[in-house]
Design a protein around this motif. Structure first.
Motif, PDB file in Angstrom:
ATOM      1  N   PRO A 204      -9.692 -20.894  -2.725  1.00  0.00           N
ATOM      2  CA  PRO A 204      -9.171 -20.532  -1.883  1.00  0.00           C
ATOM      3  C   PRO A 204      -9.093 -18.800  -1.743  1.00  0.00           C
ATOM      4  O   PRO A 204      -8.264 -18.772  -1.233  1.00  0.00           O
ATOM      5  N   LEU A 205      -9.673 -18.212  -3.332  1.00  0.00           N
ATOM      6  CA  LEU A 205      -9.358 -16.921  -2.984  1.00  0.00           C
ATOM      7  C   LEU A 205     -10.572 -16.252  -2.435  1.00  0.00           C
ATOM      8  O   LEU A 205      -9.884 -14.835  -1.937  1.00  0.00           O
ATOM      9  N   TYR A 206     -11.731 -16.491  -2.156  1.00  0.00           N
ATOM     10  CA  TYR A 206     -12.248 -16.316  -1.161  1.00  0.00           C
ATOM     11  C   TYR A 206     -11.580 -16.608   0.625  1.00  0.00           C
ATOM     12  O   TYR A 206     -12.456 -14.899   1.418  1.00  0.00           O
ATOM     13  N   GLN A 207     -11.235 -16.636   0.846  1.00  0.00           N
ATOM     14  CA  GLN A 207     -10.855 -16.803   1.913  1.00  0.00           C
ATOM     15  C   GLN A 207     -10.122 -14.843   2.484  1.00  0.00           C
ATOM     16  O   GLN A 207      -9.444 -14.880   1.850  1.00  0.00           O
ATOM     17  N   SER A 208     -10.558 -14.483   4.161  1.00  0.00           N
ATOM     18  CA  SER A 208      -9.804 -13.609   4.042  1.00  0.00           C
ATOM     19  C   SER A 208      -8.436 -13.285   4.090  1.00  0.00           C
ATOM     20  O   SER A 208      -7.936 -14.358   5.011  1.00  0.00           O
ATOM     21  N   ASN A 209      -8.062 -12.504   4.387  1.00  0.00           N
ATOM     22  CA  ASN A 209      -7.051 -12.504   4.943  1.00  0.00           C
ATOM     23  C   ASN A 209      -6.503 -11.626   5.607  1.00  0.00           C
ATOM     24  O   ASN A 209      -6.377  -9.964   4.948  1.00  0.00           O
ATOM     25  N   ASN A 210      -6.250 -10.957   6.855  1.00  0.00           N
ATOM     26  CA  ASN A 210      -5.502  -9.961   7.570  1.00  0.00           C
ATOM     27  C   ASN A 210      -4.549  -9.822   7.125  1.00  0.00           C
ATOM     28  O   ASN A 210      -4.346  -7.876   7.758  1.00  0.00           O
ATOM     29  N   TYR A 211      -3.610  -9.892   6.068  1.00  0.00           N
ATOM     30  CA  TYR A 211      -2.399  -9.846   5.846  1.00  0.00           C
ATOM     31  C   TYR A 211      -2.159  -8.254   5.240  1.00  0.00           C
ATOM     32  O   TYR A 211      -1.526  -7.327   4.794  1.00  0.00           O
TER      33      TYR A 211
ATOM     34  N   GLY B 240      -4.272  -5.844   3.734  1.00  0.00           N
ATOM     35  CA  GLY B 240      -3.889  -4.981   4.093  1.00  0.00           C
ATOM     36  C   GLY B 240      -3.310  -4.258   4.988  1.00  0.00           C
ATOM     37  O   GLY B 240      -2.703  -2.527   4.327  1.00  0.00           O
ATOM     38  N   ALA B 241      -2.639  -4.352   5.586  1.00  0.00           N
ATOM     39  CA  ALA B 241      -1.293  -4.334   6.354  1.00  0.00           C
ATOM     40  C   ALA B 241      -0.079  -3.498   5.163  1.00  0.00           C
ATOM     41  O   ALA B 241       0.988  -2.967   5.657  1.00  0.00           O
ATOM     42  N   ILE B 242      -0.182  -5.591   4.681  1.00  0.00           N
ATOM     43  CA  ILE B 242       1.634  -5.083   4.136  1.00  0.00           C
ATOM     44  C   ILE B 242       1.095  -4.204   2.385  1.00  0.00           C
ATOM     45  O   ILE B 242       1.889  -3.289   2.088  1.00  0.00           O
ATOM     46  N   GLY B 243      -0.609  -3.630   1.991  1.00  0.00           N
ATOM     47  CA  GLY B 243      -0.463  -2.432   1.258  1.00  0.00           C
ATOM     48  C   GLY B 243      -0.385  -1.260   1.551  1.00  0.00           C
ATOM     49  O   GLY B 243       0.415  -0.484   1.223  1.00  0.00           O
ATOM     50  N   LEU B 244      -1.143  -0.713   3.035  1.00  0.00           N
ATOM     51  CA  LEU B 244      -0.365   0.244   3.672  1.00  0.00           C
ATOM     52  C   LEU B 244       1.034   1.016   4.423  1.00  0.00           C
ATOM     53  O   LEU B 244       0.601   1.383   3.652  1.00  0.00           O
ATOM     54  N   LEU B 245       0.888  -0.397   4.563  1.00  0.00           N
ATOM     55  CA  LEU B 245       3.259  -0.301   4.319  1.00  0.00           C
ATOM     56  C   LEU B 245       3.733  -0.127   3.093  1.00  0.00           C
ATOM     57  O   LEU B 245       4.483   0.743   3.204  1.00  0.00           O
ATOM     58  N   TYR B 246       3.597  -0.590   2.899  1.00  0.00           N
ATOM     59  CA  TYR B 246       3.965  -0.510   1.152  1.00  0.00           C
ATOM     60  C   TYR B 246       3.672   0.690   0.128  1.00  0.00           C
ATOM     61  O   TYR B 246       4.550   1.837  -0.134  1.00  0.00           O
ATOM     62  N   ASP B 247       2.555   1.691   0.990  1.00  0.00           N
ATOM     63  CA  ASP B 247       2.017   3.025   0.439  1.00  0.00           C
ATOM     64  C   ASP B 247       3.089   3.369   1.003  1.00  0.00           C
ATOM     65  O   ASP B 247       3.493   5.089   0.873  1.00  0.00           O
ATOM     66  N   CYS B 248       2.884   3.297   2.422  1.00  0.00           N
ATOM     67  CA  CYS B 248       4.101   4.679   3.160  1.00  0.00           C
ATOM     68  C   CYS B 248       4.943   4.465   3.190  1.00  0.00           C
ATOM     69  O   CYS B 248       5.749   5.725   3.166  1.00  0.00           O
ATOM     70  N   LEU B 249       5.858   3.446   2.617  1.00  0.00           N
ATOM     71  CA  LEU B 249       7.396   3.383   1.897  1.00  0.00           C
ATOM     72  C   LEU B 249       7.304   4.047   0.993  1.00  0.00           C
ATOM     73  O   LEU B 249       8.973   4.472   0.899  1.00  0.00           O
TER      74      LEU B 249
END
Length: 69
Positions: free
Chosen positions: A19-26, A28-37
């Motif tokens: 299950p860890l090999y499945q790609s997840n599009n969220y 990257g977006a969550i990481g970017l939002l966290y950095d911006c916050l």
């Protein structure tokens, strides 16, 4: 030829990791939002207190460095 040997994991371990090999599009977006916050919070803290300004600069630099890699 490579000077190392591959380790062959058991089927049970590979099935648990699948299950860890499945790609997840969220992620990257969550990481970017966290950095911006974090950067926005550091800017805010730097504006309200001159004592926190050097810490804010370090936090912003660290986040930008993390986004680089």
């Amino acid at each position: 030829m490579a000077s190392y040997e591959y380790y062959h994991f058991s089927k049970d371990i590979r099935d648990k990791l699948r299950p860890l090999y499945q790609s997840n599009n969220y992620r990257g977006a969550i990481g970017l939002l966290y950095d911006c916050l974090v950067i926005a919070l550091a800017i805010y803290l730097g504006k309200i207190s001159i004592i926190l300004y050097p810490l804010s600069v370090l936090v912003i630099g660290a986040r930008q460095r993390a986004k680089e890699h």
